[in-house]
Design a protein around this motif. Structure first.
Motif, short mmCIF file in Angstrom:
data_model
loop_
_atom_site.label_atom_id
_atom_site.label_comp_id
_atom_site.label_asym_id
_atom_site.label_seq_id
_atom_site.Cartn_x
_atom_site.Cartn_y
_atom_site.Cartn_z
N ARG A 164 0.85 -1.20 0.00
CA ARG A 164 0.00 0.00 0.00
C ARG A 164 0.88 1.24 0.00
O ARG A 164 2.06 1.18 0.29
N PHE A 165 0.26 2.36 -0.33
CA PHE A 165 0.88 3.66 -0.13
C PHE A 165 -0.23 4.64 0.16
O PHE A 165 -1.37 4.44 -0.24
N ASP A 170 1.68 16.32 4.49
CA ASP A 170 2.64 16.59 3.42
C ASP A 170 3.62 15.45 3.24
O ASP A 170 4.77 15.67 2.86
N THR A 171 3.19 14.23 3.53
CA THR A 171 4.07 13.08 3.36
C THR A 171 3.38 12.00 2.54
O THR A 171 2.16 11.88 2.52
N LEU A 172 4.21 11.22 1.88
CA LEU A 172 3.76 10.04 1.15
C LEU A 172 4.46 8.86 1.79
O LEU A 172 5.68 8.86 1.94
N VAL A 173 3.69 7.87 2.22
CA VAL A 173 4.25 6.70 2.89
C VAL A 173 4.09 5.51 1.96
O VAL A 173 2.98 5.16 1.56
N LEU A 174 5.22 4.88 1.61
CA LEU A 174 5.25 3.68 0.77
C LEU A 174 5.50 2.50 1.70
O LEU A 174 6.46 2.51 2.48
N VAL A 175 4.66 1.48 1.64
CA VAL A 175 4.78 0.32 2.52
C VAL A 175 4.86 -0.94 1.68
O VAL A 175 4.02 -1.18 0.83
N GLN A 176 5.88 -1.74 1.97
CA GLN A 176 6.06 -3.00 1.26
C GLN A 176 5.49 -4.14 2.06
O GLN A 176 5.66 -4.24 3.23
#
Length: 176
Positions: A164-165, A170-176
Motif C-alpha cells: 500500500r501507499f 505533506d508526506t507520502l508513505v510507501l509500505v512493502q
C-alpha cells in the motif's frame, strides 16, 4: 458520441488529482492498496522504518508540491519524481544508458502520452529498485527520449508492487 469522449477525457484528466485531494485528510484516508508484496531491501533514501506493518519509505512533499525521492535503480542513485498518474516507471534515455539499459532507435515504437504531447518510448525492465528499506525486482519501465523527459518518474508499474501507499498531510508513505 463526442460528448462521451469529452466526458471520459475530463474524468481521465482529474484522476491524477485525486491523491492530492486525500493528502490533507487523516492518516487512514487516501490509502491505496496495490496487490502484491515483494522481497526485502537495503537502506537508503529519505526515511525508512522496519517496524510496524512492513518496510516503509516516507517521502516529504517538496516546496513545489511534488514528491521527489532518492532511489537506487540497477545500482545507480537517481532522484525520481513519484507520479501516480504515470502508468510505468519512465527513464530519460541518458539515465537508462548509465544504468545499463540500452534502447536502439528501432525500439522506440510505444506511443506515450506526455505533458508535451505524444512521443515514442522503448520498453525496458528495471532489475532492482530500492527506496529506503523497500526493494522491488523486475519492474516494467519505459525509456523516453531525453527531450521528452527530464526527470525519471516512479510510476504505477513500481507502486503497484507495494502492499500500500498513502498520503498524509505533506508526506507520502510507501509500505512493502
Amino acid at each position: 458520441m463526442w460528448r462521451y469522449a469529452i466526458f471520459i477525457g475530463f474524468i481521465l484528466a482529474l484522476v491524477p488529482l485525486v491523491p492530492q485531494y486525500f493528502g490533507n485528510q487523516n492518516e487512514g484516508a487516501g490509502v491505496i492498496r496495490p496487490k502484491d508484496e515483494r522481497s526485502p531491501g537495503a537502506n537508503s533514501g529519505e526515511q525508512s522504518d522496519r517496524t510496524g506493518t512492513g518496510r516503509r519509505h516516507v517521502v516529504q512533499m517538496s516546496p513545489n508540491g511534488a514528491y521527489m525521492t532518492e532511489a537506487r535503480v540497477n545500482g545507480r542513485t537517481l532522484t525520481m519524481l513519484i507520479d501516480t498518474g504515470a502508468s510505468a516507471v519512465a527513464l530519460p534515455e541518458r539515465d537508462a544508458r548509465s544504468m545499463g539499459i540500452f534502447a536502439q532507435p528501432s525500439d522506440f515504437r510505444i506511443p506515450v502520452k506526455t505533458a508535451n504531447g505524444i512521443v515514442n518510448g522503448a520498453s525496458a525492465n528495471v532489475r532492482d529498485l530500492e527506496l529506503g528499506d523497500v526493494r522491488l525486482k523486475d519492474i516494467p519501465a519505459l525509456v523516453l527520449p531525453d527531450r521528452a523527459l527530464s526527470t525519471p518518474l516512479l510510476g504505477m508499474s513500481a507502486l503497484n508492487r507495494l502492499s500500500r501507499f498513502h498520503f498524509s498531510n505533506d508526506t507520502l508513505v510507501l509500505v512493502q
